[in-house]
Every structure is written in C-alpha cells, then in structure tokens.
Motif scaffolding. Structure first.
Motif, mmCIF file in Angstrom:
data_model
loop_
_atom_site.group_PDB
_atom_site.id
_atom_site.type_symbol
_atom_site.label_atom_id
_atom_site.label_comp_id
_atom_site.label_asym_id
_atom_site.label_seq_id
_atom_site.Cartn_x
_atom_site.Cartn_y
_atom_site.Cartn_z
ATOM 1 N N THR A 112 32.203 -40.739 19.869
ATOM 2 C CA THR A 112 32.296 -39.569 20.739
ATOM 3 C C THR A 112 32.210 -39.915 22.222
ATOM 4 O O THR A 112 32.718 -39.176 23.063
ATOM 5 N N GLY A 113 31.494 -40.993 22.557
ATOM 6 C CA GLY A 113 31.247 -41.305 23.964
ATOM 7 C C GLY A 113 29.929 -40.759 24.477
ATOM 8 O O GLY A 113 29.514 -41.094 25.592
ATOM 9 N N PHE A 114 29.246 -39.896 23.697
ATOM 10 C CA PHE A 114 27.889 -39.489 24.086
ATOM 11 C C PHE A 114 26.977 -40.701 24.044
ATOM 12 O O PHE A 114 27.189 -41.634 23.254
ATOM 13 N N GLU A 115 25.940 -40.716 24.876
ATOM 14 C CA GLU A 115 25.028 -41.853 24.876
ATOM 15 C C GLU A 115 24.167 -41.852 23.613
ATOM 16 O O GLU A 115 23.720 -40.791 23.156
ATOM 17 N N LYS A 116 23.960 -43.023 23.058
ATOM 18 C CA LYS A 116 23.037 -43.162 21.927
ATOM 19 C C LYS A 116 21.659 -42.638 22.342
ATOM 20 O O LYS A 116 21.177 -42.936 23.435
ATOM 21 N N GLY A 117 21.046 -41.840 21.450
ATOM 22 C CA GLY A 117 19.711 -41.318 21.744
ATOM 23 C C GLY A 117 19.708 -39.946 22.404
ATOM 24 O O GLY A 117 18.639 -39.355 22.580
ATOM 25 N N THR A 118 20.891 -39.408 22.759
ATOM 26 C CA THR A 118 20.935 -38.060 23.333
ATOM 27 C C THR A 118 20.422 -37.052 22.303
ATOM 28 O O THR A 118 20.831 -37.071 21.143
ATOM 29 N N ALA A 119 19.526 -36.170 22.736
ATOM 30 C CA ALA A 119 18.920 -35.206 21.809
ATOM 31 C C ALA A 119 19.929 -34.154 21.380
ATOM 32 O O ALA A 119 20.703 -33.644 22.195
ATOM 33 N N VAL A 120 19.899 -33.827 20.059
ATOM 34 C CA VAL A 120 20.806 -32.819 19.487
ATOM 35 C C VAL A 120 19.954 -31.716 18.866
ATOM 36 O O VAL A 120 19.175 -31.961 17.946
ATOM 37 N N LEU A 121 20.114 -30.490 19.374
ATOM 38 C CA LEU A 121 19.362 -29.359 18.839
ATOM 39 C C LEU A 121 19.964 -28.865 17.534
ATOM 40 O O LEU A 121 21.150 -29.075 17.257
ATOM 41 N N CYS A 122 19.164 -28.113 16.777
ATOM 42 C CA CYS A 122 19.662 -27.472 15.557
ATOM 43 C C CYS A 122 20.707 -26.417 15.892
ATOM 44 O O CYS A 122 21.665 -26.217 15.163
ATOM 45 N N GLY A 123 20.537 -25.727 17.036
ATOM 46 C CA GLY A 123 21.479 -24.681 17.406
ATOM 47 C C GLY A 123 21.381 -23.483 16.475
ATOM 48 O O GLY A 123 20.394 -23.318 15.748
ATOM 49 N N CYS A 124 22.419 -22.640 16.442
ATOM 50 C CA CYS A 124 22.314 -21.433 15.629
ATOM 51 C C CYS A 124 23.691 -20.950 15.185
ATOM 52 O O CYS A 124 24.716 -21.333 15.760
ATOM 53 N N GLY A 125 23.696 -20.107 14.157
ATOM 54 C CA GLY A 125 24.926 -19.497 13.679
ATOM 55 C C GLY A 125 25.571 -18.649 14.760
ATOM 56 O O GLY A 125 24.904 -18.157 15.673
#
Length: 492
Positions: free
Chosen positions: A224-237
């Motif tokens: 993807t090109g995102f940095e390793k370790g970038t936090a990813v939230l659960c998010g929502c429907g």
C-alpha cells in the motif's frame, strides 16, 4: 503527523479522503467496484476488489498528490454492513455474500422459531439477508467452505483491516445487523451460536469504533505504501459513520441518505420498539442507538432510469435525465411510479416486489416517466420519514451521491414539505464520519459531540426550500401512491 486517512467501502465504490485536525480535507478519490449477480439471485463481490481500491487510492496520494506516508497519523474505515465474508484457514477470502442477498429465507424462519425473543435481544428482526441466517445457509449448502474457514467477517472494511493488520475485528454498528449481537451489551449471543453448532471463535471480536485493531504489517506496507506500524482503527459500519458524518449525534437529529440504496435514520437514547423492517443499530457513542429504515431502491433506481430513458450510460446521460425531469410538470401528468425494481425492505418487506408505472396514457412521454420515477423514490422516502422523523418544521440533512441531482433534491423538499440541507463533501460523508473516532483516539477532540460541533457544523453548501404551492398536489398524489402497492402486490 498531519492527516487521518479515512476510507469508505460501499457497494459501488471505494472512496478515500485525508482529513486534517482543523477539519479541512484533501486527496478525495474513488474507485468503482463490481457486483456479481448469480443465476439464483446471488449478490456477491470479490473482497480483493475492495483491497485493490484502497491500494490504488493510497498510491495516488503518494505519487500524484505528493503526500508523505509519514504524515498519516492513523487509518480508519467505514464499510457496507450485513455481509458475510468467509476467510479460509490460509487467509484467503471467498466471495462476499452482500447485504442485499436474500438467499437464507428458510434459515431465517428456523431462527425465528428457535429464538422467539430475538427482537428483544438484538433489537431487530431476522430475515433472509441476516448474516446469522446466511451462516446457517453456508453450513447447510456449502459445508466445505463453512468448515474450512477460520473466521467470518461482516463488513467490507473488516476484510481490508484484516489485510492491513493481520488482525480480525468488527464493530458494534455492524454487529447490530448480524442477528447475533445483544444490542445492549454489545456482545455475541454465545448460547445461540452453540445451539446452532457455530464455533464462537469463528466470529471476530467486537471492538468500539475508536479502538485500535492493529498496525500496518510489513507486507501490507510494501503493497500500500503506508508506513509499517501505522495504527489502524476498527472503524464502523457505514450507517454509523454516515449518521456521525451527518452530525446526527443527539436524540432527534434525523437525516436521509441517498446512496445506491438508502435510508432514513435518527439517533435515540434507548432501544426503540419499531415496525418490521426498521433496525436498531449501536451508535458510535456507547450510550446511544440509531433507528434506521433501509430502502433497497434509491440510487440504483435513479441509475436504471438514467440508462433506460436516455439510452446512454456516460456522464452526460445524467445531465440529459435532469433535463427530462425538468421538462415534465410536478406530478408527471398523473403518472405514478412504484420504485421496487430490486424488491424492497421498507416500507414494505417483500423481496418479490417489482417496479410499476401506473397511469400511462397515449400522451405519456419519456419526460413524464423520468419525473414520476424521481417522485416515486421520494414518496417511498416520505413513508420512512413519517415513521421515524415526523417533524416537518426541522431542516433535514440529506447526504449521498443522489444530492448531485438538483431535480431530485428539489422534488424531495416538495414531497416532504421540509427544507433540505446538503453538507460539503456529501459523497464522502461516511469517510468523514468514520474519521470522528480517529479524532477522539488522537485526542484532537474530547468526544463525538465536539467533533460534530467543531468539524461538521456550518458545513452546509446548499439548501432547497419546499414549494408551498405544490403541497396540495403532492399530498393527493402521495395518498394515491400509498394505495398502489396493496392493489398490485398479489400480481407480483
């Protein structure tokens, strides 16, 4: 770090947007995705299309928009709900069974007989589209797929989060549509799963929208090109994210969403006793709910009308359709349209319902058919409006791709008799709403109310006032429209 990266993975497209702490946005981008219609009514998508859409948008940010991945503070998501996404023991996804797929009617009947308190526990009805019923359908009709899965996910965003982090999760808004989640405790009904021989560990843990599911893995970073370790939230429907994006956070703040499908929704402080077909969902704040009436026939009917009546399918066809609508008088010279070309979930619950033009005469024109098609969708929305919101005096927020049509928005204002407000970034509202959880996690705001007040208010770009001279005409036509489905349903 400057940006929250927020994605909305809907039915027709993947949308991405970058949001700064002051609420300003950049990098808006969209990628279309295909839906697979099977010969027996199957409605499915390839989960890798969702992933590829996210990867493509991210690459555009780095390569075209000159955004640095080191400036991404957090990643979050909104996604279509009520799907079943089987993930096998090798981590490969099978085709996702979408929310609009009603293949599990027999299994839904079985569950109703087995758990007569299901509406009280889940806050909702169970039907052939419910993921709980679809799991039983897979167990009965696709035994190999069922037994070879290590988990079942329930949203498009759950799958992309899994690809990014190698962790599984879902959120309470999505969970509320599965038919398995206790809406008050926000936990799976373990006893119901055990009674149907579905292992509890095949379901993802339920996390709040502002909880971190995981971090971008090395493999996902390379793709993807995102940095390793970038936090990813659960998010929502998407229903929760859209409600948040509409600024509907306090009790009584209703709105209408005009997407491929659509809905009317209003927040509540308690679980409501609602008509069949209306859902109670868990809102982003832990002490609130969303009453939501989903409609299967909104933007997809508009698209069908554009393609059918203009005989083209390019961007100019939408302009041509607007001109058709404008060339016919209010009321379409007496022509009525019942918009149920995809069956319907509410205000009638009938998967076998069809569309109907009623009142065709020798003088009926293409223009009248375009006008009555838009009016038919608006009458259907008025039925949900009268069930959930009722107060005409309030300005109503309207969101979604349908807001690009001025003819549609003005007709909706006339049919409802209410002022309509269209916010900025209307097409990207679910992604904006999903970003609220990241604002809280990063402590950019104290709570969801602060996000609505500081980021979303004063965001209106256009309003439509109802034409009071048309009120009597539309009241009469609406009363006639209400009689149309009961009169023809036995012929469908």
């Amino acid at each position: 770090m400057s940006y929250i990266a927020s994605f909305d993975i809907g039915t027709t497209s993947v949308k991405g947007i970058l949001i700064k702490k002051d609420g300003s946005t950049t990098g808006k981008s969209s990628r279309d995705i295909e839906t697979i219609h099977g010969p027996n009514g199957e409605i499915e998508q390839n989960p890798l299309d969702w992933w590829n859409g996210v990867v493509s948008i991210a690459q555009q940010w780095w390569n075209d928009d000159r955004i640095s991945a080191s400036d991404i503070a957090m990643i979050t998501f909104s996604g279509q709900m009520q799907d079943v996404v089987p993930i096998d023991v090798n981590g490969e996804a099978k085709k996702a069974i979408l929310y609009s797929d009603n293949r599990a009617l027999d299994e839904a009947d079985h569950l109703y007989k087995q758990f007569d308190d299901c509406r009280m526990v889940t806050g909702n009805h169970i039907d052939g589209a419910s993921p709980f019923a679809k799991l039983l359908w897979l167990k009965k009709h696709r035994q190999d797929t069922f037994s070879n899965c290590f988990t079942f996910l329930f949203s498009s965003k759950d799958y992309v989060i899994y690809k990014l982090t190698d962790k599984i999760s879902t959120d309470p808004t999505t969970g509320a549509t599965t038919g398995i989640m206790n809406i008050k405790t926000r936990d799976w009904q373990k006893g119901w799963l055990t009674a149907n021989h579905i292992p509890m560990d095949q379901l993802p843990p339920i996390l709040a929208a502002d909880e971190i599911t995981g971090e971008v893995t090395d493999e996902a970073a390379q793709e993807t090109g995102f940095e390793k370790g970038t936090a990813v939230l659960c998010g929502c429907g998407d229903a929760g994210a859209t409600t948040m994006g509409a600024g509907a956070i306090r009790e009584g703040e209703g709105y209408i969403y005009l997407g491929t499908t659509g809905w009317t929704a209003i927040p509540s402080n308690t679980v409501q006793q609602l008509e069949h077909g209306v859902f109670n969902l868990a809102h982003l704040p832990k002490d609130r709910y969303i009453s939501i009436a989903p409609l299967s026939n909104i933007g997809n009917v508009h698209k069908w009308g554009v393609e059918t009546l203009t005989k083209t399918s390019d961007e100019k066809s939408y302009t041509a359709f607007e001109e058709l609508v404008a060339s016919s008088p209010a009321g379409g010279n007496g022509l009525l349209f019942l918009p149920y070309i995809h069956g319907e979930r509410f205000p009638v619950n009938d998967p076998n319902a069809t569309g109907v033009y009623f009142g065709i005469t020798a003088s009926t024109t293409n223009e009248d058919m375009a006008r009555s098609l838009i009016e038919g969708i608006c009458y259907s929305l008025r039925q949900t409006f009268e069930v959930l919101i009722k107060e005409k005096s309030k300005t109503l927020t309207v969101l979604g791709g349908g807001t690009k049509s001025e003819a549609w928005c003005q007709t909706l204002a006339n049919v409802l008799g209410s002022t309509i407000s269209i916010p900025q970034n209307s097409e990207y509202i679910p992604a904006v709403g999903a970003a609220a959880s990241a604002f809280i996690k990063l402590q950019w705001v104290d709570n969801y109310e602060a996000f609505a007040d500081r980021i979303l208010r004063s965001n209106t770009v256009k309003t439509y006032e109802p034409d009071r001279e048309l009120e009597e005409l539309y009241t009469k036509l609406y009363e006639k429209y209400l009689k149309l489905y009961p009169a023809v349903k036995d012929l469908m």
